[in-house]
Design a protein around this motif. Structure first.
Motif, short mmCIF file in Angstrom:
data_model
loop_
_atom_site.label_atom_id
_atom_site.label_comp_id
_atom_site.label_asym_id
_atom_site.label_seq_id
_atom_site.Cartn_x
_atom_site.Cartn_y
_atom_site.Cartn_z
N UNK A 38 -53.18 81.40 23.92
CA UNK A 38 -52.94 80.07 23.33
C UNK A 38 -54.17 79.55 22.58
N UNK A 39 -55.32 79.63 23.22
CA UNK A 39 -56.53 79.09 22.56
C UNK A 39 -57.78 79.69 23.16
N UNK A 40 -58.85 79.61 22.40
CA UNK A 40 -60.16 80.03 22.92
C UNK A 40 -61.16 78.97 22.47
N UNK A 41 -61.92 78.47 23.41
CA UNK A 41 -62.91 77.46 23.06
C UNK A 41 -64.27 78.15 22.94
N UNK A 42 -64.89 78.02 21.75
CA UNK A 42 -66.14 78.71 21.48
C UNK A 42 -67.30 78.16 22.30
N UNK A 43 -67.24 76.86 22.61
CA UNK A 43 -68.36 76.25 23.33
C UNK A 43 -68.36 76.65 24.80
N UNK A 44 -67.20 76.55 25.39
CA UNK A 44 -67.11 76.85 26.83
C UNK A 44 -66.77 78.31 27.11
N UNK A 45 -66.21 78.97 26.10
CA UNK A 45 -65.82 80.37 26.28
C UNK A 45 -64.54 80.51 27.10
N UNK A 46 -63.82 79.41 27.25
CA UNK A 46 -62.60 79.47 28.05
C UNK A 46 -61.38 79.75 27.17
N UNK A 47 -60.66 80.80 27.51
CA UNK A 47 -59.45 81.15 26.78
C UNK A 47 -58.24 80.79 27.64
N UNK A 107 -64.20 76.99 17.01
CA UNK A 107 -62.87 77.58 17.24
C UNK A 107 -62.92 79.06 16.87
N UNK A 108 -62.46 79.90 17.77
CA UNK A 108 -62.42 81.33 17.49
C UNK A 108 -60.97 81.69 17.20
N UNK A 109 -60.74 82.52 16.23
CA UNK A 109 -59.35 82.87 15.88
C UNK A 109 -58.85 84.12 16.57
N UNK A 110 -59.77 84.91 17.10
CA UNK A 110 -59.35 86.03 17.93
C UNK A 110 -60.44 86.32 18.95
N UNK A 111 -60.05 86.99 20.02
CA UNK A 111 -61.03 87.25 21.08
C UNK A 111 -60.68 88.54 21.79
N UNK A 112 -61.66 89.09 22.44
CA UNK A 112 -61.40 90.28 23.25
C UNK A 112 -61.38 89.82 24.71
N UNK A 113 -60.22 89.86 25.31
CA UNK A 113 -60.10 89.41 26.70
C UNK A 113 -60.22 90.64 27.59
N UNK A 114 -61.34 90.73 28.25
CA UNK A 114 -61.50 91.86 29.18
C UNK A 114 -62.43 91.45 30.32
#
Lengths: 267, 235
Positions: free
Chosen positions: B148-157, B19-26
């Motif tokens: 809403x969420x980011x999945x670390x395994x699949x990389x899908x946010x 589980x990632x708590x923050x991500x850079x969406x670009x």
């Protein structure tokens, strides 16, 4: 001579248009419906442009413009049927008011153009009247009907014509038109013409006294001449239902309520 | 007891790592790669006229388009978007904003959603305001986006978005508009994997008597859009 002809032609066309204005019972309702449509068209058009601006929120999607025909198209199609029906009702009413008393029919029979047009030749060719009168009379009658915009087949049974026009509406469309009439009556209670329209619409479903009995003799004349006016009981009954006074029945439109001060201000 | 504690600690680290708590969406379109998307559009509408209801449901319209990444220069991806045998070149910034659309000069481009430039915490929302000009009038659109969420395994946010638009209205014309959608963004690949959004519009048209206002027509329209990546290959 040319000037006189121009005056005659001008007077004829002016009288035709005047009679259409005089016996107008549908225009206030049509204007009200058209004005409402225009307001909605204007709103839908602008809103659809704005909604399109929001429809493709990702910059990598090409600008795909899709045809979006909504349910409103069906409503406008129904309204087009109403306008055609109202035109028919207007035509039937105007015709009945103009020729329904049978006076023109009597006048045309008395005129006998087939006799006086050849009377000068009677001395030299006494048989000419017999050989030409039938065709003269027939052609003269056909020309007269054409000039008066009458069609012997279409207008002989006005009840049937009215029924044919209203039967183009489905039961749902018929009910909606009645609701529009009620809405219009509630908005403009002073307008008695709408009651006449309502009465016409309701009459189309009944087989009762024929409307415009006096027209039938004009369209397919018989040999006998009756100088008495034919009473159009059906029209009188409809006007009575509508609560129209003498001035309204003869077409004085000074007191017709106008739906809005500025009909074309749709914003 | 010690073994149990170690096992629990191991379980915690394993679950936390997914589980990632923050991500850079670009966006990160790869040069030399072609992305193929399928776009579906559905429309349904109804009009209620003094109790009489008419409905219209249109068949879905399918469109396929491809994106060829040409290069990344001056902080923008150079993309050739092919649709219906036409190609449009667009310059898109990593946050999704458009920098240029040379081949579409003179044509109106819709309002595009952009992602925040900084790291985005899960559960955090951002508001973006954009202006649209129609018939010399400016309309301000407001977009709200939520990670809403980011999945670390699949990389899908998963990103939710809504939009509001102040449609011009008056006493006789009352309107509502809403737009809601969800984007599944592939953080590893830097592209949108899937997106679905729905816009709902209604117009109530009234007739006014002296003191009473009567509803005459109600127009409702729902537009459903769906976008899914079908293929990703080298060209």
């Amino acid at each position: 001579m040319k000037k006189h002809m121009l005056v005659v032609i001008f007077t004829f066309f002016a009288s035709v248009s005047y009679s259409q204005v005089m016996f107008d019972i549908t225009t206030p309702f049509k204007l009200w419906l058209l004005n409402n449509e225009a307001r909605v068209f204007s709103s839908l058009n602008l809103d659809q442009k704005l909604i399109w601006e929001m429809s493709l929120p990702f910059s990598f999607i090409p600008t795909i413009r899709t045809e979006n025909t909504g349910a409103e198209e069906e409503l406008w199609n129904t309204h087009r049927k109403y306008y055609r029906l109202l035109d028919d009702i207007q035509s039937i009413y105007t015709m009945t008011k103009r020729f329904g008393n049978g006076r023109l029919s009597v006048l045309t029979k008395q005129a006998r153009p087939e006799i006086w047009s050849v009377s000068m030749f009677n001395f030299f060719m006494p048989l000419i009247q017999n050989s030409t009168s039938a065709r003269y009379r027939e052609n003269w009658h056909l020309t007269l009907l054409k000039a008066l915009r009458l069609d012997a087949e279409r207008d002989y049974n006005l009840n049937q014509r009215l029924h044919n026009s209203t039967s183009k509406l489905s039961s749902e469309e018929y009910r909606l038109l009645k609701s529009y009439f009620s809405n219009f009556s509630a908005l403009y209670p002073g307008n008695t013409k709408i009651k006449l329209l309502q009465a016409f619409l309701e009459r189309s479903n009944r087989n009762s006294t024929p409307i415009g009995a006096g027209i039938q003799d004009l369209l397919k004349p018989t040999q006998t001449i009756t100088t008495d006016d034919v009473e159009d009981n059906a029209l009188a009954e409809l006007e009575k239902i509508a609560g129209m006074g003498e001035s309204e029945a003869t077409g004085t439109f000074e007191d017709t309520p106008q739906p809005e001060d500025d009909m074309f201000n749709i914003w | 007891m010690k073994l149990l504690f170690r096992s629990l600690l191991l379980c915690f680290f394993i679950s936390a790592s997914s589980i990632i708590y923050c991500a850079e969406i670009k966006y990160s379109f790869k040069p030399g790669i072609t992305y193929t998307y399928k776009y579906t559009f559905e429309s349904s509408s109804s009009v209620t006229s003094l109790g009489n209801v008419k409905t219209n449901v249109q068949k879905p319209i399918y469109n396929t388009f491809t994106i060829k990444t040409i290069a990344f220069q001056d902080n923008a991806f150079v993309l050739d978007i092919e649709h219906n045998k036409s190609t449009y070149r667009r310059y898109i910034k990593p946050n999704g904003e458009i920098k240029g659309a040379v081949s579409e000069t003179g044509t109106e481009l819709p309002v595009f959603l952009s992602f925040p430039d900084t790291d985005w915490k899960i559960g955090e929302s951002h508001q973006i305001t954009k202006s649209v000009k129609i018939k010399n009038t400016d309309f301000t659109t407001v977009w709200n986006i939520l990670l809403r969420s980011v999945n670390n395994d699949t990389g899908l946010a998963e990103i939710a978005f809504t939009a509001t638009l102040p449609l011009p209205q008056d006493q006789l014309r009352r309107k509502t508009f809403s737009l809601n959608g969800t984007v599944i963004f592939n953080v590893f690949e830097g592209v949108v994997y899937r997106a679905d959004w729905v816009s709902k519009y209604s117009l109530d048209f009234y007739n006014k008597e002296i003191a009473v206002i009567r509803n005459m027509w109600k127009f409702e329209n729902e537009l459903r859009h769906s976008l899914i990546m079908e293929n990703l290959e080298e060209y």
